[in-house]
Enzyme design. Structure first.
Site, short mmCIF file in Angstrom:
data_model
loop_
_atom_site.label_atom_id
_atom_site.label_comp_id
_atom_site.label_asym_id
_atom_site.label_seq_id
_atom_site.Cartn_x
_atom_site.Cartn_y
_atom_site.Cartn_z
N HIS A 122 -9.49 1.89 4.82
CA HIS A 122 -8.22 2.00 5.56
C HIS A 122 -8.42 3.01 6.69
O HIS A 122 -9.13 4.01 6.53
CB HIS A 122 -7.11 2.45 4.61
CG HIS A 122 -5.75 2.36 5.23
ND1 HIS A 122 -5.30 3.28 6.14
CD2 HIS A 122 -4.76 1.43 5.12
CE1 HIS A 122 -4.09 2.93 6.56
NE2 HIS A 122 -3.74 1.80 5.94
N ASN A 161 0.87 -1.18 0.00
CA ASN A 161 0.00 0.00 0.00
C ASN A 161 0.90 1.22 0.00
O ASN A 161 1.52 1.54 1.01
CB ASN A 161 -0.89 -0.05 1.26
CG ASN A 161 -1.68 1.24 1.46
OD1 ASN A 161 -1.80 2.06 0.55
ND2 ASN A 161 -2.21 1.42 2.67
N TRP A 162 0.98 1.88 -1.15
CA TRP A 162 1.90 3.01 -1.28
C TRP A 162 1.34 4.29 -0.64
O TRP A 162 2.05 5.28 -0.54
CB TRP A 162 2.23 3.26 -2.76
CG TRP A 162 3.37 2.41 -3.24
CD1 TRP A 162 3.94 1.36 -2.58
CD2 TRP A 162 4.10 2.57 -4.46
NE1 TRP A 162 4.98 0.84 -3.32
CE2 TRP A 162 5.10 1.56 -4.49
CE3 TRP A 162 4.01 3.44 -5.54
CZ2 TRP A 162 6.00 1.43 -5.55
CZ3 TRP A 162 4.90 3.29 -6.61
CH2 TRP A 162 5.89 2.30 -6.60
N LYS A 163 0.06 4.32 -0.32
CA LYS A 163 -0.57 5.52 0.26
C LYS A 163 -0.34 6.73 -0.67
O LYS A 163 -0.31 6.54 -1.88
CB LYS A 163 -0.03 5.76 1.67
CG LYS A 163 -0.10 4.48 2.52
CD LYS A 163 0.14 4.70 3.97
CE LYS A 163 -0.01 3.38 4.72
NZ LYS A 163 0.09 3.52 6.16
N SER A 213 3.35 -2.13 10.34
CA SER A 213 4.79 -2.26 10.60
C SER A 213 5.38 -3.61 10.20
O SER A 213 6.24 -4.14 10.90
CB SER A 213 5.09 -1.94 12.07
OG SER A 213 4.79 -0.59 12.34
N GLU A 216 -6.67 5.31 7.75
CA GLU A 216 -6.33 6.70 7.43
C GLU A 216 -7.49 7.40 6.74
O GLU A 216 -7.72 8.59 6.93
CB GLU A 216 -5.06 6.72 6.56
CG GLU A 216 -3.82 6.40 7.39
CD GLU A 216 -2.66 5.80 6.63
OE1 GLU A 216 -2.67 5.79 5.39
OE2 GLU A 216 -1.73 5.31 7.31
N GLY A 240 2.74 -1.20 4.31
CA GLY A 240 2.79 0.20 3.93
C GLY A 240 4.21 0.62 3.58
O GLY A 240 4.70 0.36 2.48
N GLY A 241 4.90 1.22 4.53
CA GLY A 241 6.23 1.79 4.31
C GLY A 241 7.21 0.85 3.60
O GLY A 241 7.94 1.28 2.70
N GLU A 289 -5.66 -4.30 10.86
CA GLU A 289 -4.57 -3.34 11.03
C GLU A 289 -4.78 -2.52 12.30
O GLU A 289 -5.49 -1.50 12.27
CB GLU A 289 -4.51 -2.39 9.83
CG GLU A 289 -4.27 -3.08 8.51
CD GLU A 289 -3.66 -2.13 7.49
OE1 GLU A 289 -2.54 -2.39 7.04
OE2 GLU A 289 -4.29 -1.11 7.18
N GLY A 323 2.74 2.31 10.78
CA GLY A 323 3.80 3.31 10.63
C GLY A 323 4.56 3.62 11.91
O GLY A 323 5.28 4.61 11.98
P1 PGA Z 1 2.89 0.31 7.62
O1 PGA Z 1 1.42 0.61 7.06
O2 PGA Z 1 3.33 -1.02 7.07
O3 PGA Z 1 3.72 1.45 7.15
O4 PGA Z 1 2.77 0.25 9.12
C1 PGA Z 1 0.48 -0.41 6.91
C2 PGA Z 1 -0.80 0.14 6.35
O5 PGA Z 1 -1.22 1.24 6.74
O6 PGA Z 1 -1.46 -0.51 5.50
#
Ligand code: PGA
Length: 250
Positions: free
Chosen positions: A93, A8-10, A209, A95, A230-231, A164, A170
């Site tokens: 998600h 997930n590149w956001k 994470s 966010e 994510g990251g 999640e 993050g």
């Molecule tokens: P993260 O994000 O791996 O950077 O913790 C995961 C996500 O929000 O899908």
């Protein structure tokens, strides 16, 4: 069983990052494993991302509108994502739930829109730090799950759930193995109870994470059907390391 390794590149990614997708595709081709690799990227990159992936990995979107089309300036429908080459879309998600005030009901409607456009839907749920501290993690996940899934079961096929915990996104912090197993088992039991059918239950991904260091340990836990990253999905080097770890699971 094949695992789903999803990135997930956001709100990250410009043209110069397409090379990362090419490098991920090369790694997947060389491995020739059985896991499913998906990269959810910004809408602006989807069609070029599909070209860069060269059929080696699936490309997905990160959100879609609940409506099919209409006077909704700036919004992107599931059908548009599909048209650009996406195979799947993330809905709900945390966010988006937070920044865009998306409710469970809105998430369920988006999941229906995704399925109508023949996209897979990854429906995200998860508790906050406060909710976990109050001992309410399972209850919160239960409520989100029941209300974020489409009411009509025909739209469930082709979906996945991503657990999640918000405090793990993050932050570099992850739940313990026991905590992950407890929530995943709980979600699976709830899905079976809601569906009345264990065979067609949905995969449950863990997200928050994930790195190459913890991926294998988490992917080997019972009832973990994959990961949402994510990251560590932004750089081919990091994401490929996770893909290789997953490939070693027997
Ligand atoms: P993260 O994000 O791996 O950077 O913790 C995961 C996500 O929000 O899908």
């Amino acid at each position: 069983m094949a695992l789903l390794i999803a990135g997930n590149w956001k709100m990250h990614g410009l043209s110069d990052q397409l090379g990362q997708i090419r490098d991920i595709g090369k790694c997947v081709r060389a491995l020739a494993g059985r896991n499913n690799i998906l990269l959810c990227i910004p809408s602006t990159l989807i069609s070029r991302g599909v070209t860069a992936a060269d059929g080696e990995i699936a490309i997905g979107g990160e959100n879609c509108d609940a409506e099919f089309s209409g006077p909704f300036t700036g919004d992107v429908s599931a059908e548009m994502l599909k048209d650009a080459g996406a195979k799947t879309v993330i809905v709900g998600h945390s966010e988006r739930r937070k920044r865009h005030k998306e409710t469970n009901e809105m998430v369920a409607t988006k999941a229906v829109a995704a399925r109508r456009a023949l996209l897979g839907a990854i429906i995200c749920i998860g508790e906050t730090q406060e909710e976990r501290a109050a001992g309410a993690a399972l209850q919160v996940c239960d409520e989100q799950l029941a209300a974020s899934l489409p009411g009509d079961r025909q739209f469930w096929a082709g979906s996945a759930i991503a657990y999640e915990p918000l405090w793990a996104i993050g932050t570099g912090r992850t739940p313990t193995r026991e905590e992950i197993v407890e929530v995943h088992q709980h979600i699976r039991m709830r899905l079976i109870a809601l569906l009345g059918d264990a065979e067609n239950s949905l995969p449950v991904l863990y997200g928050g994470s994930i790195t190459a260091t913890n991926a294998r340990e988490i992917l080997e836990l019972p009832d973990v059907g994959g990961v949402l990253v994510g990251g560590a999905s932004l750089k081919a080097r990091d994401f490929n390391a996770i893909i290789r770890e997953a490939d070693m699971i027997g």
